[in-house]
Structures are given as C-alpha cells and as structure tokens.
Design an enzyme around this catalytic site. Structure first.
Site, short mmCIF file in Angstrom:
data_model
loop_
_atom_site.label_atom_id
_atom_site.label_comp_id
_atom_site.label_asym_id
_atom_site.label_seq_id
_atom_site.Cartn_x
_atom_site.Cartn_y
_atom_site.Cartn_z
N SER A 98 26.69 -10.28 -15.99
CA SER A 98 26.36 -9.29 -17.21
C SER A 98 25.15 -9.91 -18.24
CB SER A 98 27.75 -9.00 -18.12
OG SER A 98 28.71 -8.82 -17.41
N1 SAH Z 1 31.99 -11.79 -14.78
C1 SAH Z 1 31.04 -12.05 -13.68
C2 SAH Z 1 30.49 -10.76 -13.56
C3 SAH Z 1 31.22 -9.58 -12.93
S1 SAH Z 1 30.56 -8.05 -12.11
C4 SAH Z 1 30.21 -13.01 -13.99
O1 SAH Z 1 30.30 -13.70 -15.13
O2 SAH Z 1 29.20 -13.40 -13.07
C5 SAH Z 1 32.34 -7.47 -11.91
C6 SAH Z 1 33.06 -8.47 -10.82
O3 SAH Z 1 34.38 -7.69 -10.58
C7 SAH Z 1 32.29 -8.05 -9.24
O4 SAH Z 1 32.26 -9.34 -8.81
C8 SAH Z 1 33.21 -7.38 -8.47
O5 SAH Z 1 33.55 -7.92 -7.39
C9 SAH Z 1 34.71 -7.76 -9.29
N2 SAH Z 1 35.94 -6.99 -8.96
C10 SAH Z 1 35.75 -5.55 -9.06
N3 SAH Z 1 36.95 -4.90 -8.55
C11 SAH Z 1 37.81 -6.01 -8.62
C12 SAH Z 1 39.39 -6.31 -8.80
N4 SAH Z 1 39.92 -4.97 -8.44
N5 SAH Z 1 39.83 -7.56 -8.66
C13 SAH Z 1 39.00 -8.49 -9.08
N6 SAH Z 1 37.68 -8.59 -8.97
C14 SAH Z 1 37.09 -7.50 -9.15
#
Ligand code: SAH
Length: 275
Positions: free
Chosen positions: A119
């Site tokens: 993000s």
């Molecule tokens: N917080 C992260 C960026 C988030 S991008 C950072 O600081 O880099 C969103 C992330 O959520 C992605 O890696 C995606 O694979 C994950 N995601 C999506 N659905 C999910 C779920 N049901 N459980 C766990 N992770 C999930």
C-alpha cells in the site's frame, strides 16, 4: 474519535485536492505478474521486536524516509507519534524488489509480485493510526503481502500476528521479517477469513485486502473495546475503508472512513455472503 471527524473532512478534501497519486494510490489495483528481480541481500539486523522506538540500522534512504513522513503523512494529518516514528524507522525499500527500490518512498502503492501490491505509505500510516495501538497490544493483520505493514505494527507493539493466503508471499515475508530483525512477528500461511483462533482475542485487527463483507470470525476474535480497520466492497466498486469497534458490552459499531481501492480478499470470503 475526537480527531477523526476532522480527519475525515481533511481526507476528503485531500482526496479532492491532491487528485492522482492519492486517489489511485490506495493499495492500488492488481499488477500484472511480471517476474520479480531478486531481493537485495546483506542487510544488517536491528534489535528484534523491541516495540516502539526501534530504528532501522540500515542507514540507506534515511532522508527519503524523513521526507516521506513529513510530506505525505504528517502533512495529511496523521499525528500519532508512535505511528510517525514507526514510519520513519521501517526501511520500506527492503520490502520491494531491487527494481522498485528507487520508488519505495514515493506516494503510491508498489507491486510485490503475485499480482499484489504494497500500500501507499500514507494509507499504511492512516490505518495504523486508526487502530490506536499501544505497546503490548495484540494485533492481527490479514494480508501480510511484503510484510511492510507488519513491520510498522511491530515498531509499536511486540505482539503482531499476520496471515497471508499466497504461499510464496507468506514465505518471502516471513524470511524478510526475520532478516530485518522483526523476529517477534508471527506469520502464517492461510485464509485470513477465519482469523487466528489460537491467539485470539485481539485488541486490534487490520485487513489489507477488500472483502464484500466483514468476516464474522474476525468480529468474534476482536476483544471488547477492540478496533478493526477493513476495506469493504467489490473489486469493481468503490470500496469503503471501515472502522469497526466492539463496545465493552460486545456490541459492534461500524463507521465509514473514506473511499479506497484495495486488492481483493481471496478465499472463503468470495463464497460467503456474511452471517
Ligand atoms: N499489507 C501488505 C500489502 C497487502 S496486499 C504489505 O504491507 O505489503 C493484500 C494481501 O492480502 C495480498 O498479499 C493478498 O494475497 C492477501 N490476501 C488476500 N486475501 C487473503 C486472505 N483471505 N487471507 C490472507 N491474505 C489474503
């Protein structure tokens, strides 16, 4: 609470005025899955999981990081000192591929592989501030991604738990957090829809992928007086960043904070429609 209404107005104004980078910057859309260059090697470690105040010993991009906090974060109204210090301390460039490092302190999300994004710095800071974390609070993150948000949380409290659904990202983030000295962050691979029952309940929960509804297991795993921040809405819709609070009596209150754009929440959330 007090500052938040003011903050919302400021944010809405900021969205309207600052346009481009801010609006399109919210965690960004999915990126095309180009192969990621190898991660950079050979970083020194920092004091592990010491909570607030730990600073990066990496010594690179220090000026860029200070400027990022001053111009993108403080200027938009984030004022919690723990959050500002955390954002100054975490070496964001270590959480992206070498090809992206020059962009690491820009006002935008960045690709982290597997079609996911890290993000925009402002959003990371804003969501962290909303959680009103104190040292020792137990916090759960859904969507580890690169591990950057988890590291920011770990600068404030030593009880950070984070779940990532994509195995490759989960493994990379876990290794990266270890290498950078965030050894107390607990990571796991799985569907965050179900939370992490073993360590529940949590003082705070942060969800960094957008779901169509608030997963009921996460609500159950929030302590009374706990706070959750979660983007809610479909991939093609304008999503809303929501603050969910549980009262001391266990009642759930939700509040819409601002329009955002996050990558989709995968797994069970896509089959279920809430309870
Ligand atoms: N917080 C992260 C960026 C988030 S991008 C950072 O600081 O880099 C969103 C992330 O959520 C992605 O890696 C995606 O694979 C994950 N995601 C999506 N659905 C999910 C779920 N049901 N459980 C766990 N992770 C999930």
């Amino acid at each position: 609470m007090i500052k938040r209404n003011q903050c919302i107005i400021t944010l809405v104004a900021a969205v309207l005025l600052l346009s481009g980078p801010l609006v399109s910057g919210f965690c960004g859309g999915a990126q095309s899955g180009q192969p990621a260059p190898p991660e950079s090697e050979g970083s020194e470690t920092r004091d592990a999981g010491s909570g607030a105040g730990g600073s990066s010993s990496l010594g690179e991009y220090v000026d860029e990081r200070q400027a990022m906090v001053a111009q993108q974060i403080e200027a938009r109204g984030v004022e919690d000192n723990n959050v500002l210090e955390a954002m100054r301390a975490v070496p964001r460039h270590e959480f992206v591929s070498t090809a992206q490092q020059g962009q690491a302190y820009s006002d935008k999300p960045l690709p982290i592989g597997q079609g996911q994004t890290i993000s925009q710095p402002y959003i990371v800071a804003y969501m962290t501030e909303i959680l009103q974390l104190e040292a020792g609070d137990k916090v759960l993150e859904i969507g580890t991604g690169s591990g950057y948000q988890a590291a920011v949380l770990a600068e404030i409290t030593n009880q950070v738990y984070t779940i990532e659904i994509i195995e490759e990202l989960a493994t990379q983030a876990s290794e990266r957090l270890q290498r950078l000295g965030y050894t107390e962050v607990r990571t796991t691979q799985g569907d965050g829809y179900y939370g992490w029952q073993e360590y529940a309940p949590f003082d705070a929960i942060i969800v960094t992928a957008a779901a169509g509804h608030i997963p009921p297991p996460l609500l159950r795993q929030l302590k009374p007086e706990g706070r959750m921040v979660i983007p809610v809405g479909g991939v093609y819709e304008v999503q809303s960043l929501m603050l969910v609070r549980k009262t001391s009596g266990g009642e759930v209150r939700t509040e819409r904070l601002m329009p955002v754009r996050f990558v989709p929440f995968r797994g069970a959330a896509q089959q279920k429609s809430g309870e």
